[in-house]
Design an enzyme around this catalytic site. Structure first.
Site, PDB file in Angstrom:
ATOM      1  N   ASP A  40      51.605  17.048 -29.626  1.00 16.93           N
ATOM      2  CA  ASP A  40      50.694  15.728 -29.580  1.00 16.93           C
ATOM      3  C   ASP A  40      49.322  16.210 -29.178  1.00 16.93           C
ATOM      4  O   ASP A  40      49.100  17.210 -28.220  1.00 16.93           O
ATOM      5  CB  ASP A  40      51.264  15.133 -28.181  1.00 16.93           C
ATOM      6  CG  ASP A  40      52.640  14.905 -28.233  1.00 16.93           C
ATOM      7  OD1 ASP A  40      53.321  15.248 -29.353  1.00 16.93           O
ATOM      8  OD2 ASP A  40      53.141  14.389 -27.228  1.00 16.93           O
TER       9      ASP A  40
HETATM   10  N1  DQQ Z   1      55.918  15.345 -26.840  1.00 13.66           N
HETATM   11  C1  DQQ Z   1      56.323  14.057 -26.884  1.00 13.66           C
HETATM   12  C2  DQQ Z   1      55.929  13.343 -25.637  1.00 13.66           C
HETATM   13  C3  DQQ Z   1      56.260  14.635 -24.583  1.00 13.66           C
HETATM   14  C4  DQQ Z   1      55.746  15.653 -25.446  1.00 13.66           C
HETATM   15  C5  DQQ Z   1      56.006  13.199 -28.095  1.00 13.66           C
HETATM   16  C6  DQQ Z   1      56.427  17.171 -25.300  1.00 13.66           C
HETATM   17  O1  DQQ Z   1      56.668  12.334 -24.948  1.00 13.66           O
HETATM   18  O2  DQQ Z   1      55.142  14.609 -23.585  1.00 13.66           O
HETATM   19  O3  DQQ Z   1      55.844  13.924 -29.201  1.00 13.66           O
HETATM   20  O4  DQQ Z   1      55.961  18.193 -26.226  1.00 13.66           O
END
Ligand code: DQQ
Length: 550
Positions: A40
């Protein structure tokens, strides 16, 4: 076999440093670090003339794990300089993980970050981090005050499903508000918290919005868009001239969905415009490989910018072999379409600084079966824009109203399946004799009252390697064809094809792994496989340079 936009845990691989990063399929102008896994985009922001992008990063391997907030800075969002990780597990309130979050610029030009920590009990809690020294122009060091965590999962909230705080916004009542993604059973929700001092936060009794059957809402995003014009708005703006967008990343589907609607601050309620709101989660920023996106207000250029994570479609053992996994999209400007029903997206104009040698074609007639190579061009690393004219819409095939799933339609009606009007479009990353290609195309149908336009980014022929994922992505395009004109733009970058239909009404990103159509052996063609001729009014294609990339 990998699952797109997922971060499954591979304990045996997550700390396995690649001996060498393989360059085949590495993108040139998409954001990525020199090696290892990314997911992300986190807390994008513009502060004192510098763009910051943080992102979920595994410093030790190329599958998900060991996540820290890597940090890069830029003055144009195209060339990037890496800094040391800004946030990493170090305190009782984040010792088991530093997960996604967002930036807020507080009054007095003070940037802060809200992020999810996994505490000693593996509960997801919301924390704050602040720059150690705001006079450091790059905001290199971030500190986590001892009054963390700010928000904990009490009162029956599922502590494993409580994460990804949004940018906070300030109400006219002087209260800050922030959303945290969650779910109760299968009902996805954006929990709302309020604060006066940004330290003490309390939960508003009802979520800002929720929807039955949607599962966990990850990475919510909530922001105003102007009813008219392309300019962006600071996140706290809320007046008669705006609508609000709520975006959630659905953990079950692994896609990002958004709604356009009204935000009633006094009631702390969000009401999507679509009457059947809870089935209304049907608009997507991108109908391809795109997840966990986040926007920010760029006060330097008065626009709202969207970043999204694009995962690999290759197998995880190949991610390990090549020593890297994941890219971010080209940053896109987002604004509300004149219809008020959907957003438009367009690559930021700074991307044009990478354009090199160009090719222009005009008035190219594409009869049934027509195929035109666009050359000379470095077709593996290019930006292509073209406008088609459809002279005769009457020959469109009838649209069956039960066809509700565009991806399924694209799977059935690929580039080689002849239609009336279309398929016509581009064969990107194509090998000379078309053993491999990723087709990006339109197909036009006759609906009840108007034409229905389907856009596909079909990976089914993208690689001779059998083991990679090859979906035929698709989305409908809500475009007025009364002039018979439709445009397409594709940013082609070795293993990424990011496409924008009808000037950003429908966007689709594909990740592909050709073995023949690589480097100098990649070709680009325009094609028409409909019975009716179409014309390319104008086509421009540019070789793209490689920016400074971390
Ligand atoms: N990636 C998810 C999120 C979390 C993060 C979404 C963990 O919900 O915070 O891809 O790497």
């Amino acid at each position: 076999m990998c699952v797109e936009a997922s971060h499954k845990v591979f304990p045996e691989w997550q700390s396995l440093q690649a001996s060498k990063v393989k360059s085949l399929h590495r993108t040139a102008f998409h954001f990525q670090p020199p090696k290892n896994w990314i997911n992300d985009p986190n807390a994008p922001m513009y502060y004192n003339g510098i763009y910051h992008l943080f992102y979920q990063y595994n410093p030790y391997g190329s599958t998900w794990g060991n996540i820290v907030w890597a940090h890069s800075i830029s003055t144009d969002m195209i060339n990037w300089i890496p800094l040391d990780p800004a946030i990493y597990p170090s305190k009782p309130f984040d010792v088991n993980g530093t997960w996604s979050g967002s930036a807020t610029i507080l009054p007095g030009n003070k940037p802060v970050i809200l992020y999810t920590g996994r505490d000693g009990q593996k509960r997801q809690v919301q924390n704050i981090a602040v720059p150690k020294n705001t006079s450091d122009p790059f905001l290199r060091e971030w500190v986590k005050p001892d009054y963390n965590p700010l928000i904990v999962p009490n009162n029956g909230i599922n502590a494993s499903e409580f994460r990804d705080p949004t940018t906070a916004w300030l109400g006219q009542d002087g209260h800050w508000r922030v959303l945290v993604g969650s779910r109760r059973k299968n009902r996805g929700m954006a929990l709302l918290y309020r604060s006066i001092d940004f330290k003490y936060w309390w939960k508003v009794q009802h979520p800002l919005h929720s929807a039955a059957g949607t599962g966990m809402w990850e990475c919510p995003d909530f922001y105003p868009v102007a009813l008219e014009g392309e300019f962006g708005l600071e996140t706290s703006v809320n007046d008669n001239g705006v609508k609000h967008v709520l975006k959630v990343s659905l953990d079950k589907a692994r896609y990002d969905y958004y709604e356009v609607g009204r935000y009633f601050a006094e009631q702390d309620q969000y009401v999507p415009d679509i009457t059947s709101a809870d089935n209304g989660m049907r608009l997507r920023y991108d109908y391809g490989n795109f997840y966990a996106s986040k926007t920010f207000f760029d006060s330097g250029k008065n626009r709202r910018i969207l970043w999204g994570w694009v995962n690999e479609s290759d197998t995880e053992d190949n991610d390990v072999f090549k020593g890297w996994a994941g890219i971010q999209t080209i940053p896109r400007k987002v604004w509300l379409d004149k219809s008020g029903k959907q957003l438009l997206q367009w690559p930021i104009k700074e991307i044009k600084t990478l354009r090199g040698l160009d090719v222009h074609l005009r008035r190219v007639h594409l009869a049934k079966g027509g195929l035109v190579e666009v050359r000379p061009i470095t077709a593996a690393q290019a930006d292509v824009e073209l406008t088609f004219h459809i002279p005769n819409l009457h020959k469109a095939e009838a649209f069956d109203p039960t066809w509700v799933d565009p991806q399924q339609l694209c799977g059935q009606m690929g580039a080689t399946v002849q239609g009336g009007i279309g398929p016509f479009g581009l064969l990107t990353l194509a090998s000379k004799n078309l053993e491999e290609y990723t087709s990006v195309f339109f197909r036009v149908f006759k609906g009840k009252n108007k034409n229905v336009v389907l856009m596909c980014s079909d990976q089914s022929r993208s690689s001779l390697r059998p083991e990679v994922l090859k979906p035929s992505f698709g989305g409908f395009v809500d475009v007025d064809l009364s002039e018979g004109v439709i445009s397409l733009r594709s940013l082609i970058d070795h293993s990424a094809v990011e496409s924008f239909g009808a000037r950003g009404k429908t966007c689709i990103t594909s990740r592909v792994y050709p073995i023949l159509a690589t480097g100098k052996d990649a070709h680009l063609f325009a094609f028409n496989n409909g019975t009716e001729a179409v014309k390319i009014l104008k086509l421009s294609a540019w070789n793209m340079d490689k920016p400074q990339m971390n």
